[in-house]
Design a protein around this motif. Structure first.
Motif, mmCIF file in Angstrom:
data_model
loop_
_atom_site.group_PDB
_atom_site.id
_atom_site.type_symbol
_atom_site.label_atom_id
_atom_site.label_comp_id
_atom_site.label_asym_id
_atom_site.label_seq_id
_atom_site.Cartn_x
_atom_site.Cartn_y
_atom_site.Cartn_z
ATOM 1 N N SER A 130 0.817 -1.218 0.000
ATOM 2 C CA SER A 130 0.000 0.000 0.000
ATOM 3 C C SER A 130 0.849 1.267 0.000
ATOM 4 O O SER A 130 0.337 2.350 -0.188
ATOM 5 C CB SER A 130 -0.905 0.025 1.235
ATOM 6 N N LYS A 131 2.144 1.120 0.249
ATOM 7 C CA LYS A 131 3.009 2.292 0.330
ATOM 8 C C LYS A 131 3.930 2.383 -0.878
ATOM 9 O O LYS A 131 4.332 1.376 -1.459
ATOM 10 C CB LYS A 131 3.845 2.242 1.615
ATOM 11 N N GLY A 132 4.255 3.637 -1.215
ATOM 12 C CA GLY A 132 5.166 3.865 -2.330
ATOM 13 C C GLY A 132 5.606 5.308 -2.352
ATOM 14 O O GLY A 132 5.360 6.068 -1.398
ATOM 15 N N THR A 133 6.245 5.677 -3.458
ATOM 16 C CA THR A 133 6.693 7.065 -3.620
ATOM 17 C C THR A 133 6.201 7.602 -4.962
ATOM 18 O O THR A 133 5.954 6.841 -5.913
ATOM 19 C CB THR A 133 8.231 7.173 -3.572
ATOM 20 N N VAL A 134 6.061 8.933 -5.036
ATOM 21 C CA VAL A 134 5.619 9.575 -6.273
ATOM 22 C C VAL A 134 6.781 9.569 -7.269
ATOM 23 O O VAL A 134 7.783 10.243 -7.077
ATOM 24 C CB VAL A 134 5.130 11.015 -5.996
ATOM 25 N N GLY A 135 6.627 8.782 -8.336
ATOM 26 C CA GLY A 135 7.665 8.708 -9.378
ATOM 27 C C GLY A 135 7.478 9.777 -10.426
ATOM 28 O O GLY A 135 8.423 10.179 -11.101
ATOM 29 N N SER A 136 6.252 10.237 -10.573
ATOM 30 C CA SER A 136 5.953 11.331 -11.500
ATOM 31 C C SER A 136 4.572 11.866 -11.166
ATOM 32 O O SER A 136 3.776 11.172 -10.531
ATOM 33 C CB SER A 136 5.997 10.852 -12.953
ATOM 34 N N VAL A 179 -0.859 11.005 -10.313
ATOM 35 C CA VAL A 179 0.489 10.561 -9.916
ATOM 36 C C VAL A 179 0.797 9.174 -10.463
ATOM 37 O O VAL A 179 -0.095 8.334 -10.611
ATOM 38 C CB VAL A 179 0.658 10.516 -8.371
ATOM 39 N N LEU A 180 2.058 8.956 -10.800
ATOM 40 C CA LEU A 180 2.563 7.604 -11.036
ATOM 41 C C LEU A 180 3.283 7.218 -9.748
ATOM 42 O O LEU A 180 4.263 7.859 -9.373
ATOM 43 C CB LEU A 180 3.542 7.559 -12.205
ATOM 44 N N VAL A 181 2.764 6.207 -9.074
ATOM 45 C CA VAL A 181 3.347 5.800 -7.801
ATOM 46 C C VAL A 181 4.180 4.536 -7.999
ATOM 47 O O VAL A 181 3.707 3.558 -8.594
ATOM 48 C CB VAL A 181 2.238 5.538 -6.749
ATOM 49 N N ASP A 182 5.411 4.592 -7.556
ATOM 50 C CA ASP A 182 6.266 3.398 -7.550
ATOM 51 C C ASP A 182 6.055 2.711 -6.210
ATOM 52 O O ASP A 182 6.562 3.160 -5.178
ATOM 53 C CB ASP A 182 7.734 3.794 -7.726
ATOM 54 N N LEU A 183 5.293 1.609 -6.236
ATOM 55 C CA LEU A 183 5.016 0.895 -4.992
ATOM 56 C C LEU A 183 6.265 0.186 -4.498
ATOM 57 O O LEU A 183 7.146 -0.179 -5.297
ATOM 58 C CB LEU A 183 3.881 -0.119 -5.212
ATOM 59 N N LYS A 199 -1.005 4.155 -11.521
ATOM 60 C CA LYS A 199 -1.428 5.543 -11.748
ATOM 61 C C LYS A 199 -2.724 5.797 -10.999
ATOM 62 O O LYS A 199 -3.611 4.956 -10.974
ATOM 63 C CB LYS A 199 -1.634 5.790 -13.236
ATOM 64 N N ALA A 200 -2.831 6.961 -10.365
ATOM 65 C CA ALA A 200 -4.027 7.291 -9.591
ATOM 66 C C ALA A 200 -4.057 8.785 -9.338
ATOM 67 O O ALA A 200 -3.146 9.515 -9.734
ATOM 68 C CB ALA A 200 -4.013 6.536 -8.258
ATOM 69 N N ASN A 201 -5.115 9.230 -8.647
ATOM 70 C CA ASN A 201 -5.153 10.610 -8.166
ATOM 71 C C ASN A 201 -4.437 10.698 -6.827
ATOM 72 O O ASN A 201 -4.503 9.762 -6.014
ATOM 73 C CB ASN A 201 -6.598 11.069 -7.956
ATOM 74 N N LEU A 202 -3.781 11.853 -6.617
ATOM 75 C CA LEU A 202 -3.283 12.160 -5.276
ATOM 76 C C LEU A 202 -4.374 12.961 -4.583
ATOM 77 O O LEU A 202 -4.834 13.975 -5.111
ATOM 78 C CB LEU A 202 -1.996 12.976 -5.367
ATOM 79 N N VAL A 203 -4.836 12.486 -3.427
ATOM 80 C CA VAL A 203 -5.921 13.166 -2.719
ATOM 81 C C VAL A 203 -5.424 13.615 -1.341
ATOM 82 O O VAL A 203 -4.347 13.198 -0.892
ATOM 83 C CB VAL A 203 -7.165 12.249 -2.581
ATOM 84 N N GLY A 204 -6.177 14.467 -0.693
ATOM 85 C CA GLY A 204 -5.781 14.941 0.633
ATOM 86 C C GLY A 204 -4.538 15.800 0.596
ATOM 87 O O GLY A 204 -3.761 15.835 1.554
ATOM 88 N N CYS A 205 -4.346 16.506 -0.511
ATOM 89 C CA CYS A 205 -3.139 17.316 -0.695
ATOM 90 C C CYS A 205 -3.489 18.464 -1.641
ATOM 91 O O CYS A 205 -4.124 18.230 -2.665
ATOM 92 C CB CYS A 205 -2.032 16.435 -1.288
ATOM 93 N N PRO A 206 -3.125 19.702 -1.309
ATOM 94 C CA PRO A 206 -3.438 20.815 -2.218
ATOM 95 C C PRO A 206 -2.837 20.578 -3.606
ATOM 96 O O PRO A 206 -1.673 20.158 -3.703
ATOM 97 C CB PRO A 206 -2.780 22.024 -1.537
#
Lengths: 138, 404
Positions: A54-60, A78-82, A89-96
């Protein structure tokens, strides 16, 4: 009784905690989101499922300001590298949605949200990612 | 009379319409004009042509090759339509080359044409948010349209994410470097009378324009538009029998390459625009026997400013990872180390999808002939064209000036 439907078949919501499920090639371990007929990497035709971290970093990322009619903007894609290497690929939410708050390499984790509901009470559940330092929001 | 390899391939005529918006013409009218101009440039007529290959993206189901024949001459030759995303025009040229190499023809005509008008963002019109009843569809079990819910798949966002992926892997790449690409191409377009837009902007104006998909502002996204381009290709053997002036102006096709996506992890979630470009570049340099240092100019696929920057690296024009420094030091400007998109590129010249690949060949061939007027790159002898369509097709051609 309210029925929940995952927005895609690689989001699993019937357990205690939602997770993404990869379809993994038995022969070469290439991982896919969604089902496959044959492996695009090696051509073999048998697969198994794997629960993705469930955790990763924003790759792009990109911040969409102009979109198709009826799609609310701005939103962050965001493209998340898990952890373990699979990209999603998904939306980043809870963030301006601005470049001061979204950054390459930031730690994120999986969350889910209601994308739509119909009159019968069926809810469509989508997944997104939230910055890890904010915890998982509802 | 110069001697050449009978199996070599040569451009003897090439033309493009101005790119823009043509309310009073259709795509086939534009294709016909470009085809007639290319044949006039080659000093041949439709009676000489042995194969016609044409392509359009939005008009593909109307069969451009046959529609154009009815406007320029129905001679009964094989006529083929190709559709390969933004690589459609380049694929048409390749198909003519293949027919010549196969010995079925010694001269052929390739045409790319497109009418887009002000259609807005590609693909956006088909996207809505609600879709009840909610039932899983297809192999991913999609219940409702996912655009804007599971990230973006539209072109500005896809290419923004491709650029930001590169920015995450390499130092010295950010909003400003991407914006400098657009500043350069808009500046170049001022010298090109065929460009859809011929207006220069400051870096502040580029960065301050309406944000479409961060980091791409409006001035960092190519416009939609109409236009056509065409070229006449012959074998080296056929060229030998042609007039001295045709031979003198002929441009050699030293490499013609087409690739698709190999499997890559990123390709799982969005088109990987880099790997197939890198593969195509390696093949093209090998086919032509040249290196990036030999290139006098490059026309590459700058559908968005973020795309051009990463292709500096993909095509080997800069040091590995060094695309940010490459634009910062002015290397791809028309007076720099490797002039890139001196036509104004897709960002300013325009991008009528099916026409783009052949328009790139027009630009490079015109410089190699020394006929580019105010925007001529002096002494150009070797040039490269690159197009990339999702998802994905990549075509690269390397052209060389006739030695005579």
């Amino acid at each position: 009784m309210i029925a929940d439907l995952p927005i895609v078949n690689y989001l699993v919501i019937d357990g205690d905690e939602p997770y993404l499920q990869a379809t993994v090639c038995d022969a070469c371990e290439a991982a896919y989101l969604g089902s496959r007929i044959a492996c695009a990497r090696c051509g073999k035709r048998t697969f198994h499922h794997r629960r993705l971290p469930s955790k990763g970093t924003v790759g792009s990322f990109t911040i969409i300001h102009r979109a198709a009619p009826s799609i609310p903007t701005p939103f962050v894609s965001v493209l998340v590298d898990l952890e373990g290497g699979t990209a999603v690929k998904a939306n980043l939410v809870g963030c301006p949605p601005d470049p001061e708050h979204v950054s390459l390499g930031m730690a994120v984790e999986l969350t889910t949200f209601e994308a739509a509901a119909d009159e019968s009470g069926t809810r469509v559940v989508a997944f997104g990612f939230v910055p890890s330092d904010r915890g998982v929001t509802e | 009379m110069r001697v050449n390899d009978p199996d070599s391939l040569w451009i003897i005529g090439v033309a493009m319409t101005s790119f823009g918006r043509y309310a009073d013409r259709d795509a086939f009218d534009l294709g016909a004009v470009a085809a007639l101009d290319a044949m006039l440039d080659a000093d041949v007529t439709i009676a000489d042509i042995e194969i016609l290959v044409a392509g359009s993206v939005n008009q593909s189901r109307q069969y451009p090759a046959q529609r154009i024949q009815k406007l320029i001459g129905q001679t009964g030759i094989p006529a083929v339509n190709v559709l390969n995303a933004c690589a459609t025009g380049a694929t048409a040229v390749r198909s003519v080359c293949q027919a010549i190499k196969a010995g079925e023809a010694s001269i052929g005509l390739a045409v790319g044409c497109e009418q887009m008008g002000k259609m807005g963002m590609l693909g956006a019109a088909s996207l809505g948010r609600e879709r009840a009843p909610f039932e899983p569809r297809g192999h991913d079990g999609v219940v409702m349209p996912t655009e804007g819910l599971l990230g973006t798949g539209l072109m500005p966002g896809v290419f923004a994410q491709a650029g930001m992926r590169y920015a995450g892997l390499h130092d010295g790449v950010g909003f400003e470097q991407f914006a400098k690409v657009a500043q350069k191409n808009h500046a170049h377009s001022v010298l090109n009378p065929l460009a859809q837009y011929q207006k220069s902007f400051t870096l502040d104006e580029v960065m301050g324009a309406e944000m479409i998909s961060y980091p791409n502002t409006l001035l960092m996204c190519c416009p939609t538009g109409d236009g056509a381009a065409a070229t006449v290709v012959v074998s080296g053997e056929r060229l030998r029998s042609m007039a001295d002036d045709v031979q003198r102006r002929a441009v050699k096709i030293s490499a013609s390459v087409l690739t698709s996506d190999p499997w890559s992890p990123d390709g799982l979630v969005q088109p990987d625009v880099s790997t197939l470009t890198r593969n195509a570049a390696v093949m093209a340099y090998e086919q032509a026997g040249v290196s990036p240092h030999d290139l006098d100019l490059v026309e590459l696929h700058d559908c968005f400013a973020t795309a051009e920057l990463i292709h500096y690296d993909n095509l080997g024009l800069c040091e590995p990872g060094g695309a940010g420094d490459f634009i910062d030091r002015g290397a791809p400007w028309r007076d720099g180390e490797v002039p890139v998109n001196v036509s104004g590129g897709l960002l300013s010249k325009g991008h009528p999808l099916g026409a783009t690949g052949i328009a790139n060949l027009f630009e490079v061939a015109t410089h190699l002939r020394g006929e580019a007027g105010d925007r001529q790159i002096e002494g150009a002898t070797v040039g490269m064209t690159h197009v990339l369509g999702l998802g994905s097709a990549c075509s690269i051609h390397i052209l060389e000036r006739s030695a005579s």
